[in-house]
Design an enzyme around this catalytic site. Structure first.
Site, PDB file in Angstrom:
ATOM      1  N   TYR A 137      36.069  41.937  36.758  1.00  0.00           N
ATOM      2  CA  TYR A 137      37.472  41.740  37.129  1.00  0.00           C
ATOM      3  C   TYR A 137      38.367  41.580  35.904  1.00  0.00           C
ATOM      4  O   TYR A 137      39.564  41.875  35.972  1.00  0.00           O
ATOM      5  CB  TYR A 137      37.627  40.477  37.991  1.00  0.00           C
ATOM      6  CG  TYR A 137      37.396  40.679  39.466  1.00  0.00           C
ATOM      7  CD1 TYR A 137      36.177  41.129  39.951  1.00  0.00           C
ATOM      8  CD2 TYR A 137      38.399  40.394  40.388  1.00  0.00           C
ATOM      9  CE1 TYR A 137      35.963  41.289  41.304  1.00  0.00           C
ATOM     10  CE2 TYR A 137      38.196  40.548  41.739  1.00  0.00           C
ATOM     11  CZ  TYR A 137      36.982  41.001  42.198  1.00  0.00           C
ATOM     12  OH  TYR A 137      36.787  41.157  43.545  1.00  0.00           O
ATOM     13  N   LYS A 188      22.336  42.714  39.293  1.00  0.00           N
ATOM     14  CA  LYS A 188      21.655  44.021  39.245  1.00  0.00           C
ATOM     15  C   LYS A 188      21.023  44.127  37.860  1.00  0.00           C
ATOM     16  O   LYS A 188      21.443  44.932  37.025  1.00  0.00           O
ATOM     17  CB  LYS A 188      22.673  45.151  39.488  1.00  0.00           C
ATOM     18  CG  LYS A 188      23.093  45.297  40.943  1.00  0.00           C
ATOM     19  CD  LYS A 188      22.076  46.049  41.797  1.00  0.00           C
ATOM     20  CE  LYS A 188      22.057  47.523  41.455  1.00  0.00           C
ATOM     21  NZ  LYS A 188      21.034  48.245  42.280  1.00  0.00           N
ATOM     22  N   ASP A 221      21.851  44.445  45.849  1.00  0.00           N
ATOM     23  CA  ASP A 221      21.759  45.352  47.003  1.00  0.00           C
ATOM     24  C   ASP A 221      20.739  44.833  48.019  1.00  0.00           C
ATOM     25  O   ASP A 221      20.972  44.858  49.239  1.00  0.00           O
ATOM     26  CB  ASP A 221      21.454  46.802  46.575  1.00  0.00           C
ATOM     27  CG  ASP A 221      20.293  46.907  45.593  1.00  0.00           C
ATOM     28  OD1 ASP A 221      19.809  45.860  45.112  1.00  0.00           O
ATOM     29  OD2 ASP A 221      19.867  48.047  45.301  1.00  0.00           O
ATOM     30  N   ASP A 245      32.197  38.557  45.705  1.00  0.00           N
ATOM     31  CA  ASP A 245      33.288  39.026  46.566  1.00  0.00           C
ATOM     32  C   ASP A 245      32.726  39.822  47.737  1.00  0.00           C
ATOM     33  O   ASP A 245      33.040  39.566  48.908  1.00  0.00           O
ATOM     34  CB  ASP A 245      34.240  39.897  45.731  1.00  0.00           C
ATOM     35  CG  ASP A 245      35.386  40.453  46.553  1.00  0.00           C
ATOM     36  OD1 ASP A 245      35.991  39.676  47.305  1.00  0.00           O
ATOM     37  OD2 ASP A 245      35.671  41.659  46.442  1.00  0.00           O
ATOM     38  N   ASP A 249      32.312  38.650  52.028  1.00  0.00           N
ATOM     39  CA  ASP A 249      32.864  39.361  53.194  1.00  0.00           C
ATOM     40  C   ASP A 249      31.750  39.665  54.184  1.00  0.00           C
ATOM     41  O   ASP A 249      31.922  39.555  55.407  1.00  0.00           O
ATOM     42  CB  ASP A 249      33.522  40.689  52.777  1.00  0.00           C
ATOM     43  CG  ASP A 249      35.034  40.572  52.609  1.00  0.00           C
ATOM     44  OD1 ASP A 249      35.478  39.541  52.070  1.00  0.00           O
ATOM     45  OD2 ASP A 249      35.750  41.509  53.016  1.00  0.00           O
TER      46      ASP A 249
HETATM   47  C1  IPM Z   1      39.178  37.857  47.610  1.00  0.00           C
HETATM   48  C2  IPM Z   1      39.979  39.134  47.415  1.00  0.00           C
HETATM   49  C3  IPM Z   1      40.472  39.241  45.988  1.00  0.00           C
HETATM   50  C4  IPM Z   1      39.246  39.436  45.103  1.00  0.00           C
HETATM   51  C5  IPM Z   1      41.506  40.317  45.673  1.00  0.00           C
HETATM   52  C6  IPM Z   1      42.662  40.317  46.617  1.00  0.00           C
HETATM   53  C7  IPM Z   1      42.003  40.177  44.252  1.00  0.00           C
HETATM   54  O1  IPM Z   1      39.266  40.246  47.825  1.00  0.00           O
HETATM   55  O2  IPM Z   1      39.679  36.784  47.274  1.00  0.00           O
HETATM   56  O3  IPM Z   1      38.082  37.935  48.145  1.00  0.00           O
HETATM   57  O4  IPM Z   1      38.750  40.560  44.965  1.00  0.00           O
HETATM   58  O5  IPM Z   1      38.792  38.435  44.535  1.00  0.00           O
HETATM   59 MN    MN Z   2      37.384  39.732  48.837  1.00  0.00          MN
END
Ligand code: IPM
Ligand code: MN
Ligand code: NAD
Length: 351
Positions: A137, A188, A221, A245, A249
């Site tokens: 990042y 990885k 993975d 990240d 999700d």
């Molecule tokens: C998160 C989001 C952020 C990230 C973006 C919006 C910068 O996806 O907080 O999970 O990738 O960290």
């Molecule tokens: Mn995110």
């Protein structure tokens, strides 16, 4: 001394879910002073920058920051340095909140809302510790340009220093000691130098100071696959910025909806924590008043616990959310038809 909570509602459903969290804060911590400022696209519109230096300074002076979400199609064409997401990255980096805690627990009432079978997610309670202020990042060099052969290219750099790995690993070990003691470090190492280095460093840190912690390693993975095959094998997952990240999700869906997942980003002693839902600005439902406020409310719960030292208020919020869900309260993402305000009312009724 009065504690201060800075609200940064941001864009899309951000202001909708932060308004819900603010209502809860008034009930459980009425003496906390609440301030508000702009971040993301809202700040681009007002000041031409997604996070002004003044707002960052203000955040530094508060006890905790509660952020909604940033981004959306309206700002798709602003230059990249000024995109809403850059404001969020500047805030994380500026506060140096390097340890992002993303818990994924499945409320009993939501076991059947998960896309996985009941026996896979019932009682699920895992914690992703995501490194938040380094890795791909932020690594340099990065850019979009034309190489010496005239070929266009886009690139970034994945880099981790030993101190960066050390500080987030210590947090993961500490959190694990307060839980079942297991940490699974994810990278990885088979293809990435920074991943290989990550594994070496985490292993050395464990040998030197990992008493009471059982450490395992997994390729990212494979971890993505194991998270949906048998998620209850995990307790604490330690991951880099990018893998954390993506895995968070994925973990969100085990709990029923991304609208349920909160996060806490912590730095050194004395630095205000940054609390935010894991979800984004949800442009597809923004403005309709139907967003699930639980992730924002549970982010407030984490702020009460981790930065404001109010465990009793945090417990009240957690129990009220569980009770409201048990009583059948559901927003659209959970298969119900409550609006954001009605869901918040249901939670307040349970406080
Ligand atoms: C998160 C989001 C952020 C990230 C973006 C919006 C910068 O996806 O907080 O999970 O990738 O960290
Ligand atoms: Mn995110
Ligand atoms: P998203 O999380 O905004 O939405 C993904 C899906 O989940 C959408 O269908 C959305 O309606 C649904 N959803 C998300 N939160 C919900 C909630 N509380 N209640 C009900 N449904 C919900 O992800 P995206 O669509 O990939 O990203 C949209 C924008 O948000 C992008 O600009 C992205 O950069 C930004 N984003 C910001 C953050 C943040 O501010 N921390 C996090 C992720 C994405």
């Amino acid at each position: 001394m009065t504690q201060t909570l800075l609200l940064l509602p941001g864009d899309g459903i951000g202001p909708e879910v932060i308004a819900a969290a603010q209502r809860i804060a008034r009930h459980v911590a009425p003496d906390v002073a609440i301030e508000e400022d702009l971040v993301g696209g809202a700040a681009v519109d007002a000041h031409g920058t997604p996070l002004s230096d003044e707002t960052l300074e203000r955040a530094r002076g508060c006890d905790a920051v509660l952020l909604g979400a940033v981004g959306g199609p309206k700002w798709a064409d602003v230059d990249r340095a000024n995109r809403p997401e850059a404001g969020l990255l500047k805030l994380r980096k500026g506060l140096d909140v390097y340890a992002n805690l993303r818990p994924a627990y499945c409320f009993e009432a939501l076991v059947d809302a998960s896309s996985l079978k009941r026996d896979r997610v019932e009682g699920l309670d895992l914690m992703i510790v995501r490194e938040l202020t380094s890795g791909v990042y932020f690594g340099e060099p990065r850019g979009i340009d034309t190489d010496e052969n005239g070929v266009r290219r886009g690139y970034e750099t994945s880099v981790y220093t030993a101190p960066e790995i050390e500080r987030v690993t210590r947090v993961a070990f500490e959190i694990a000691r307060g839980r079942s003691g297991r940490v699974c470090s994810v990278e990885k190492s088979n293809v990435m130098e920074s991943g290989h280095f990550w594994r070496q460093e985490v292993t050395a840190l464990h040998e030197a100071g990992g008493a009471g912690v059982e450490l395992t390693h997994m390729l990212a993975d494979a971890c993505a696959m194991e998270l949906v095959r048998n998620p209850k094998q995990f307790d604490v997952i330690l991951a880099s910025n990018l893998f954390g990240d993506m895995l968070s999700d994925e973990a969100a869906m085990l709990t029923g909806s991304i609208g349920m997942l909160p996060s806490a980003s912590l730095g050194a002693e004395g630095v205000p924590g940054l609390f935010e839902p894991v979800h984004g600005s949800a442009p597809d439902i923004a403005g309709q008043g139907i967003a699930n406020p639980c992730a924002a409310i549970l982010s407030l719960e984490m702020a009460l616990r981790w930065s404001l030292a109010r465990p009793d208020a945090a417990d009240r919020v957690m129990k009220a959310v569980a009770d409201a869900l048990k009583a059948g309260a559901r927003t659209g993402d959970l298969g119900g038809d409550l609006s954001t305000d009605e869901m918040t009312d249901a939670i307040i009724d349970c406080l």
